[in-house]
Design an enzyme around this catalytic site. Sequence first.
Site, short mmCIF file in Angstrom:
data_model
loop_
_atom_site.label_atom_id
_atom_site.label_comp_id
_atom_site.label_asym_id
_atom_site.label_seq_id
_atom_site.Cartn_x
_atom_site.Cartn_y
_atom_site.Cartn_z
N GLU A 168 0.87 -1.31 -0.10
CA GLU A 168 -0.05 -0.11 -0.11
C GLU A 168 0.90 1.36 -0.14
OE1 GLU A 168 -4.06 -0.91 1.45
OE2 GLU A 168 -2.86 -0.31 3.37
N GLY A 174 -6.30 6.63 0.41
CA GLY A 174 -7.45 7.58 0.59
C GLY A 174 -7.20 8.88 -0.53
C1 PEP Z 1 -6.66 1.47 2.95
O1 PEP Z 1 -6.74 2.15 3.86
O2 PEP Z 1 -6.10 0.10 3.38
C2 PEP Z 1 -6.76 1.54 1.86
C3 PEP Z 1 -6.30 1.20 0.72
O3 PEP Z 1 -7.57 3.02 1.76
P1 PEP Z 1 -8.27 3.50 0.35
O4 PEP Z 1 -8.71 2.41 -0.65
O5 PEP Z 1 -9.41 4.41 0.79
O6 PEP Z 1 -7.07 4.21 -0.51
#
Ligand code: PEP
Length: 251
Positions: A168, A174
Amino acid sequence: MRKNIVAGNWKMNKTLQEGLALATELNDVLASATPNCEVVVGTPFIHLASVASAVDTSKIHVAAQNCADKVSGAYTGEVSAAMVKSTGAEYVILGHSERRAYYGETYEILKEKVQLALANNLKPIFCIGELKEEREANKQNEVVKAQLEGSVFNLSAEEFGKIVLAYEPVWAIGTGLTATPAQAQEIHAYIRSLVAEKYGKEVAENTTILYGGSCNPGNAKELFANPDVDGGLIGGASLKAADFKAIIDAF
Ligand code: PEP
């Protein structure tokens, strides 16, 4: 064969009643479907037991978003891995960048949490990923390597085989910014190569590596089409059953 997984992370959203309504709606839309991936919902602690009993847990697997780094005792406000397990949850998200950034979760703390999760038969979804400045300085590979070495490369091959990784990039969480499919593939392949170096090719081939960061119904298909992207960890888009189902359908 590694599993494809679409996992939702509700974060600190939804009252108990709202969360139950969302889980029930998702359960209803999946009742007549045969997803080509495992579906996981990561709820706040207070929802876990109710959601686990409201849904068909052979189709919707329940995850906590955290667990304590201690076994039990005088740790006011904490929730142990054993407690999470006792709700019917199967997974626990660990190392999310928000936990690292806002709650000071270090490599060492996360190492303890992973061990305790495994000791209680929970499957960790272990998150790694670089900050915007680190990507701009082309340091993403060294960042994810250090995160793996710091918290999970101490595990035996058998233990490591039980964890799911989630790449990530923090700059994509977000924000509406998403890694391009090529960027995701490049770093997922690198992460898999690190696992192969440490545990061998077979373990690496069997490791599920999810992508997370503004994944939505419009970009999921392209991201999941990459050979080393085995699904997604979904924040915002997991809060609406229709959007989450559309991402599941990307497989
Ligand atoms: C997360 O918080 O793991 C995430 C990927 O959030 P988002 O999809 O909102 O970017």
